[in-house]
Scaffold this motif. Structure first.
Motif, PDB file in Angstrom:
ATOM      1  N   ALA A 288      21.668 -26.261  58.716  1.00 34.36           N
ATOM      2  CA  ALA A 288      22.120 -24.946  58.269  1.00 34.36           C
ATOM      3  C   ALA A 288      22.887 -25.074  56.962  1.00 34.36           C
ATOM      4  N   LEU A 289      23.749 -26.103  56.897  1.00 38.15           N
ATOM      5  CA  LEU A 289      24.541 -26.321  55.687  1.00 38.15           C
ATOM      6  C   LEU A 289      23.614 -26.610  54.506  1.00 38.15           C
ATOM      7  N   LEU A 290      22.594 -27.428  54.756  1.00 38.73           N
ATOM      8  CA  LEU A 290      21.633 -27.753  53.714  1.00 38.73           C
ATOM      9  C   LEU A 290      20.952 -26.487  53.192  1.00 38.73           C
ATOM     10  N   LEU A 291      20.585 -25.621  54.106  1.00 43.44           N
ATOM     11  CA  LEU A 291      19.892 -24.391  53.706  1.00 43.44           C
ATOM     12  C   LEU A 291      20.779 -23.520  52.818  1.00 43.44           C
ATOM     13  N   VAL A 292      22.029 -23.316  53.211  1.00 44.76           N
ATOM     14  CA  VAL A 292      22.887 -22.469  52.372  1.00 44.76           C
ATOM     15  C   VAL A 292      23.177 -23.143  51.034  1.00 44.76           C
ATOM     16  N   ILE A 293      23.252 -24.483  51.044  1.00 43.08           N
ATOM     17  CA  ILE A 293      23.465 -25.183  49.772  1.00 43.08           C
ATOM     18  C   ILE A 293      22.280 -24.939  48.837  1.00 43.08           C
ATOM     19  N   LEU A 294      21.053 -25.070  49.395  1.00 39.93           N
ATOM     20  CA  LEU A 294      19.863 -24.859  48.575  1.00 39.93           C
ATOM     21  C   LEU A 294      19.855 -23.451  47.990  1.00 39.93           C
ATOM     22  N   ALA A 295      20.117 -22.460  48.833  1.00 38.50           N
ATOM     23  CA  ALA A 295      20.070 -21.075  48.367  1.00 38.50           C
ATOM     24  C   ALA A 295      21.118 -20.846  47.286  1.00 38.50           C
ATOM     25  N   ALA A 296      22.320 -21.385  47.499  1.00 40.26           N
ATOM     26  CA  ALA A 296      23.400 -21.170  46.541  1.00 40.26           C
ATOM     27  C   ALA A 296      23.098 -21.862  45.221  1.00 40.26           C
ATOM     28  N   ALA A 297      22.554 -23.088  45.299  1.00 37.84           N
ATOM     29  CA  ALA A 297      22.275 -23.835  44.075  1.00 37.84           C
ATOM     30  C   ALA A 297      21.125 -23.186  43.303  1.00 37.84           C
ATOM     31  N   TRP A 298      20.133 -22.736  44.027  1.00 38.92           N
ATOM     32  CA  TRP A 298      18.966 -22.105  43.399  1.00 38.92           C
ATOM     33  C   TRP A 298      19.402 -20.985  42.457  1.00 38.92           C
ATOM     34  N   LYS A 299      20.317 -20.173  42.941  1.00 41.29           N
ATOM     35  CA  LYS A 299      20.744 -19.033  42.152  1.00 41.29           C
ATOM     36  C   LYS A 299      21.542 -19.456  40.918  1.00 41.29           C
ATOM     37  N   GLN A 300      22.242 -20.563  41.026  1.00 37.37           N
ATOM     38  CA  GLN A 300      23.161 -20.944  39.958  1.00 37.37           C
ATOM     39  C   GLN A 300      22.491 -21.753  38.854  1.00 37.37           C
ATOM     40  N   ILE A 301      21.275 -22.251  39.113  1.00 39.61           N
ATOM     41  CA  ILE A 301      20.603 -23.091  38.110  1.00 39.61           C
ATOM     42  C   ILE A 301      20.470 -22.364  36.775  1.00 39.61           C
ATOM     43  N   SER A 302      20.122 -21.073  36.819  1.00 38.69           N
ATOM     44  CA  SER A 302      19.846 -20.393  35.555  1.00 38.69           C
ATOM     45  C   SER A 302      21.095 -20.270  34.690  1.00 38.69           C
ATOM     46  N   TYR A 303      22.225 -20.066  35.323  1.00 41.62           N
ATOM     47  CA  TYR A 303      23.474 -19.971  34.568  1.00 41.62           C
ATOM     48  C   TYR A 303      23.746 -21.291  33.839  1.00 41.62           C
ATOM     49  N   ASN A 304      23.621 -22.390  34.589  1.00 41.49           N
ATOM     50  CA  ASN A 304      23.853 -23.703  33.986  1.00 41.49           C
ATOM     51  C   ASN A 304      22.844 -23.995  32.890  1.00 41.49           C
ATOM     52  N   PHE A 305      21.592 -23.639  33.166  1.00 40.83           N
ATOM     53  CA  PHE A 305      20.525 -23.842  32.193  1.00 40.83           C
ATOM     54  C   PHE A 305      20.884 -23.184  30.865  1.00 40.83           C
ATOM     55  N   LEU A 306      21.323 -21.945  30.959  1.00 34.63           N
ATOM     56  CA  LEU A 306      21.655 -21.162  29.775  1.00 34.63           C
ATOM     57  C   LEU A 306      22.746 -21.838  28.945  1.00 34.63           C
ATOM     58  N   PHE A 307      23.784 -22.303  29.638  1.00 38.03           N
ATOM     59  CA  PHE A 307      24.911 -22.901  28.919  1.00 38.03           C
ATOM     60  C   PHE A 307      24.547 -24.267  28.351  1.00 38.03           C
ATOM     61  N   PHE A 308      23.797 -25.052  29.129  1.00 32.43           N
ATOM     62  CA  PHE A 308      23.377 -26.356  28.615  1.00 32.43           C
ATOM     63  C   PHE A 308      22.484 -26.182  27.398  1.00 32.43           C
ATOM     64  N   LEU A 309      21.588 -25.204  27.461  1.00 36.93           N
ATOM     65  CA  LEU A 309      20.674 -24.990  26.343  1.00 36.93           C
ATOM     66  C   LEU A 309      21.467 -24.607  25.093  1.00 36.93           C
ATOM     67  N   ALA A 310      22.431 -23.718  25.267  1.00 39.28           N
ATOM     68  CA  ALA A 310      23.257 -23.328  24.124  1.00 39.28           C
ATOM     69  C   ALA A 310      24.006 -24.541  23.587  1.00 39.28           C
ATOM     70  N   GLY A 311      24.498 -25.377  24.507  1.00 40.42           N
ATOM     71  CA  GLY A 311      25.217 -26.580  24.104  1.00 40.42           C
ATOM     72  C   GLY A 311      24.325 -27.534  23.331  1.00 40.42           C
ATOM     73  N   LEU A 312      23.100 -27.700  23.829  1.00 41.77           N
ATOM     74  CA  LEU A 312      22.157 -28.605  23.168  1.00 41.77           C
ATOM     75  C   LEU A 312      21.822 -28.120  21.772  1.00 41.77           C
ATOM     76  N   GLN A 313      21.647 -26.797  21.660  1.00 44.26           N
ATOM     77  CA  GLN A 313      21.235 -26.285  20.364  1.00 44.26           C
ATOM     78  C   GLN A 313      22.361 -26.313  19.356  1.00 44.26           C
ATOM     79  N   ALA A 314      23.580 -26.499  19.851  1.00 47.80           N
ATOM     80  CA  ALA A 314      24.711 -26.578  18.923  1.00 47.80           C
ATOM     81  C   ALA A 314      24.893 -27.994  18.390  1.00 47.80           C
TER      82      ALA A 314
END
Lengths: 281, 272
Positions: free
Chosen positions: B134-160
């Protein structure tokens, strides 16, 4: 100089894998929302969309399910929409003038005001739910739209972002306006607001999503099914063993709950990305 | 005129101070430190602290690593970059509660297609009965949603990052791996740290919807994170004092995290 042509397919492959990972749950939900309940229960379900798309969405929108006491999803969406818009507009309407005041005017206790606003940044609603709930109950705000929106408006993120932007407005501009005889009101309306148009748009997107996706607070403050928001209402559709969950309708509802924020992000992507990243850098 | 503008922020601040004042009032005026003592002595609370720690660390790692990988890849791609970016951005708009429902549907033991596929492979998952699953499942769901936020910031960081730096390293004979670990990654360190704090705060608070939708803290409190416990004890269990004490502890944690974050931002501003 850096070699990009060799192995150029690797980034594409990784990105496509990422896309698949991101889209897979949504796609499965979409397929499920086009099938009949019987198709879904006959596990494992197919991954080809079925013919029941319109029928399922119509049923969910207009009738709801047994779990929500017949509260139609359409009405929940309206509640969500009112709440999200009220939060987005309300927050901008409050924080713009207060950021303006903190940035451009010198008055006694200015620093105190700023810090008072600033401190509230640190405390998300989730932390102060119980006291906030008590206040809302005392004011008779349970089960009302103001009850849904007001406590979420009262936080300072937006004020801080506006302040940071206002600080970049050069002093020369302020002085020029003063020389031309513009008072504070005129300066706000004719200079500051037009200058911050992109920021307002970006903030609107962020706050709309924030409002739409709120879960804990609407869960607490609404008791009658008629006031439930869609994000909260979907919970009641998933049975706990006593009744068969109408998965096809649940998935249709999930997609309906996804659509408005995704549409807003998609349409306003340019401003949104700018607004999300810049203030935090 | 000034008064009008003074009035707004002052009123707002006053409103909020009342709200905070009440939290402390409930916790201190009526019961002293008793609530804190009983909360901290409660084995269930300590278990919840442990669950929260595992949960938020796992979410942070699982959301940061793919976010970084995808950002590095997206930074290399020229054709289709806008398309990838748009699609990868979408989960940001998804409510945590809805993300929870989507993943619940995939892993539901009776109808979920991932659960069915795993069962055929000989792995029988049942998050309704098995705590770690159960813990694994909620972790997956929570992480899935947060990937895009991190992606956005990392991409901005890389391009700088100035291209000249990377090119200079290439001329000096550094291979792609070396270039990444010796130059790009250290330059990304500040943004990674910022994202780590943001992700942990996210896992602490915004995931309430996922937990409430998917597991309700169960089975047997295996997924009961601190925020969920505050809500459960206060609203369902009606232990207002205990719940308020927990709120105050949570508040202290947030303030500590935010303080760390601001410290770091200041330092970064300082070094330019």
């Amino acid at each position: 100089m850096v070699n990009v042509t060799r192995n150029a397919w690797i980034p594409h492959a990784v990105l496509l894998l990422g896309l698949a990972l991101v889209l897979f749950p949504v796609y499965v939900a979409f397929v499920a929302s086009t099938l009949t309940l019987r198709d879904i229960l006959d596990a494992p379900m197919t991954l080809v969309p079925g013919p029941n798309l319109l029928a399922n969405y119509r049923e969910a929108l207009a009738l709801g399910t047994a779990g929500t006491n017949g509260q139609p999803v359409g009405a929940m969406m309206l509640n969500s929409l009112v709440m999200a818009l009220a939060i987005a507009i309300g927050k901008i309407a409050i924080s713009l003038p207060s950021a303006y005041a903190v940035t451009f005017f010198r008055f006694p206790l200015r620093r105190v005001c700023f810090w008072a606003i600033f401190v509230t940044l640190m405390l998300p609603v989730e932390v102060r739910i119980i006291p906030t709930y008590k206040i809302a109950a005392d004011l008779g705000l349970i089960d009302t739209y103001p009850g849904l929106a007001l406590p979420l408006i009262a936080s300072a993120t937006a004020t801080l972002l506006f302040r940071q932007f206002f600080l970049t407005i050069p002093d020369e501009l302020v002085e020029a306006a003063k020389l031309d005889g513009a008072g504070p009101w005129r300066f706000l309306i004719h200079m500051v607001i037009p200058l911050s148009r992109t920021n307002i748009a970006a903030l609107f997107v962020i706050l709309f999503i924030y409002g739409w996706n709120q879960y804990l607070w609407p869960l607490l403050v609404t008791n009658t099914p008629a006031m439930t928001t869609i994000v909260v209402g979907i919970r009641q559709m998933i049975g706990n063993g006593d009744a068969q969950t109408a998965w096809h309708l649940v998935m249709a509802t999930a997609l309906l709950a996804l659509l408005p924020p995704i549409a807003v992000v998609g349409l306003m992507q340019r401003w949104f990305v700018k607004g999300l990243i810049e203030p935090e850098k | 005129m000034t008064f009008v503008f003074f009035f707004w922020p002052a009123g707002q601040a006053a409103l909020q101070s009342v709200q905070r004042g009440d939290a402390f009032g409930l916790a201190t005026r009526f019961a002293g430190l008793e609530n804190f003592a009983s909360v901290l002595g409660d084995p269930l609370y300590l278990a919840s602290v442990e669950v929260t720690a595992v949960f938020s660390l796992a979410v942070a790692v699982l959301a940061l690593a793919p976010g970084l990988l995808l950002a590095v890849m997206a930074d290399k791609v020229v054709r289709g970059a806008a398309f990838y970016k748009t699609v990868l951005l979408l989960p940001y708009a998804v409510a945590p509660a809805i993300a929870g429902v989507l993943w619940l549907f995939l892993f539901n033991p009776s109808v979920g297609i991932v659960a069915a596929a795993l069962r055929r492979a000989g792995i029988d998952l049942n998050y309704l009965l098995n705590g770690p699953e159960a813990l694994l499942l909620v972790i997956l769901a929570a992480a899935w949603k947060q990937i895009s936020y991190n992606f956005l910031f990392f991409l901005a960081g890389l391009q700088a990052i100035p291209k000249t730096l990377v090119e200079a390293a290439a001329i000096d004979g550094a291979g792609p791996h070396r270039r990444f670990w010796r130059i790009v990654f250290p330059l990304l360190a500040p943004i990674s740290f910022f994202l780590l704090v943001v992700n942990i705060v996210y896992a602490f608070f915004d995931t309430f919807g996922i937990i409430h939708n998917v597991t309700q803290g169960g089975p047997a409190q295996a997924t009961e994170i601190l925020v969920y416990k505050v809500w459960y004890d206060g609203v369902v269990g009606l232990d207002l004092g205990g719940s308020a004490a927990q709120s105050v502890i949570l508040m202290a944690i947030v303030i500590a995290l935010t303080a760390i974050q601001f410290r770091f931002i200041e330092r970064r501003v300082h070094y330019g």
